[in-house]
Design a protein around this motif. Sequence first.
Motif, short mmCIF file in Angstrom:
data_model
loop_
_atom_site.label_atom_id
_atom_site.label_comp_id
_atom_site.label_asym_id
_atom_site.label_seq_id
_atom_site.Cartn_x
_atom_site.Cartn_y
_atom_site.Cartn_z
N ARG A 1 0.69 -1.09 -0.48
CA ARG A 1 -0.66 -0.62 -0.17
C ARG A 1 1.26 1.42 -0.05
NH1 ARG A 1 -4.81 1.61 4.63
NH2 ARG A 1 -5.00 3.35 3.48
N ASP A 2 0.38 2.28 -0.07
CA ASP A 2 0.79 3.33 -0.69
C ASP A 2 0.17 4.31 -1.40
OD1 ASP A 2 3.51 4.75 -0.68
OD2 ASP A 2 4.72 4.24 -2.75
N GLU A 3 0.85 5.70 -1.36
CA GLU A 3 0.20 7.06 -1.58
C GLU A 3 1.46 7.62 -3.10
OE1 GLU A 3 -0.74 9.70 0.92
OE2 GLU A 3 -1.91 8.36 2.00
N MET A 4 0.47 7.85 -3.66
CA MET A 4 1.40 8.79 -5.04
C MET A 4 0.50 9.32 -5.61
SD MET A 4 2.88 5.78 -8.27
CE MET A 4 3.44 4.91 -6.57
N MET A 5 1.30 10.43 -6.18
CA MET A 5 0.26 11.84 -7.10
C MET A 5 1.01 11.04 -8.60
SD MET A 5 0.09 14.94 -7.35
CE MET A 5 0.42 15.67 -5.38
N PHE A 6 -0.06 11.54 -9.02
CA PHE A 6 -0.30 11.11 -10.61
C PHE A 6 -0.79 12.09 -11.48
CE2 PHE A 6 -0.94 6.97 -9.25
CZ PHE A 6 -0.95 6.31 -11.03
N TYR A 7 0.05 12.29 -12.31
CA TYR A 7 -0.28 13.89 -12.97
C TYR A 7 -1.21 13.49 -14.59
CZ TYR A 7 3.70 14.59 -10.27
OH TYR A 7 4.03 15.03 -8.57
#
Length: 609
Positions: free
Chosen positions: A321-327
């Motif tokens: 599990r992780d949080e990620m910035m998508f562009y």
Amino acid sequence: MNQFRAKLTFIMMVIIGLSMLTAGLFIAKVLEDSHVDLLRSNLMRELKVISVSGDWGKSTASTDESISHYTEQATELKNLAYTRITYIGSDGQVLGDSDQDPRLMDNHFDREEIAGARANGFGSSIRYSDTLKQNMLYVAMRLDQPGQQNGYLRLAMSLKDVEATVEKVWYFLIVGLAVLFVLAGAVSYRIARGLTRPIEKITRVAKQITNMNYKARVNMSRNDEVGQLGRAINAMADSLQLQMHRITENENRLKSVLENMTSGVMMIDKDERIVLLNPAAEDLLGFTAQELLGKKYDEAKQQYEFAKLIQECVDTGEHVRDEMMFYYPSERILDINLSPIAHEGDEWAGVLIVLHDITAVRRLERMRSEFVANVSHELKTPIAAVKGFTETLLAGALNDMDTAKQFLQIIFDESERLNRLIGDILELSKIESKRIPLQFSPVDMPVFVDNLISMMRPEANKKHIELLSQVPDDMYMEADEDRLRQIFINLLSNGINYTPEGGKVKVRIDPLYGEGGKYSTAGELGEPAEYERVRITIQDTGIGIPKKDLPRIFERFYRVDKARSRSSGGTGLGLSIVKHLVELHHGTIRVDSEPGFGTTFTIELPVIH
């Protein structure tokens, strides 16, 4: 001649008799084999259905509890399938039986049907049952599906009906030979024809059912064994059709859930290819299912960090599990959950990925932090002023009456500002939490605006600002009058505060006509009968707002000119309160401004709520 005729007749009778006997043997054998094969196929199909619909995954520490559970399951299913059902463990121990006590039954590990199921998945045998005192057809299936306890599921059906059918054929043959030996050929033909045609129909229908045509039925009105077999085929087809209908319904429900989930769901198989993508995942990733399905995840044009996260789950076989910035397709923050999928035996089968858009949550957290920081800063300024001037007074400034009076006035002004700030914070908190129910009532807009202008005129006269209004006669709208007054007062106060002396502030209200989300004034549409919305325009000739600040003026504590805002007594919350009150009235607000030429606030509200 008579002797020859008799001999010829005898020879013909013998030939016919032998033919009938041979035909009878053949028909009996074909009927028996066809019947048994059909029953075996039916039992296999019923095993598949029962294995899916039954709860065969029960595993308890107590053998008696397991035997009771499986015996109860077998007894319930027997009432539906009309066959003897036995559940056998992987070691051959009988765990449940619909007809006998499993504790009194022998180990079945070496039984022919169990050995066949162990080797091929299905096994069958025909033998004499010491328990039931008759020949039985046994069909067994190995249970090795995920979530189920390993073992074997066996159905047993009596061959009494098959044997009875064969005996009936022999009976007709003997009666035919004894009574109508001369017509034996015709009788044999008719018997054979009468028996084979229904079997052909049944076989044809069975093949159609095998080919998943569950609407096929046997049209037969006979009451004999063949008729019973036909009705059994129809009953089986009804059961299969019902089961397939339920399976289809479940698939449709699952499809509906996936299609309407707000979270994205993505599945990768053991070959590392994308095999599932719901609409939410398409929106979050910016690609359609047609573009991604069938492709390997590392070839699907996804950003490198996301592909690396999938590779980590594939390599470790553990939940990630992780949080990620998508562009792409837009900037957003996604909470990514990757869970490995494993079949029975811990065989790796793929990865299930669930995507949650937490951009709004993180934005709210940031806004909450900023709000706390801004509140602390805004409260600190007047408190520091009050404390500082109070300390000065206590230090001896009280002896100088002019200075003391000036300092006390400042303390009073700062305490008033602090009181307004706390009041606005509480008001905004109530509005945002929707703890203020609106009390809608008809509002006479000309009278309402005239009263507001009269109330604000003394403040405007201090700066020689002209207040103007333009409201059509007999205009009414439904609104919470107190909250609507709060909207007008905030906007008019801003207009007066930020307009230089000798300027103008104008209030204008226009009815809007139209439907389907498109509204215009009467001048653009002629003279329509009734208006559906109201446009409120508050325009001033003040200093204006720079273009870069326009998107943020409705934020809490945001000030274009911080020094001037504080000197005017503003708290930085007025426009935020206005925006929330407009939205509670199901309306919209926008602002247009040009530095040096003034600002215009435009509000559109529905007439009827």
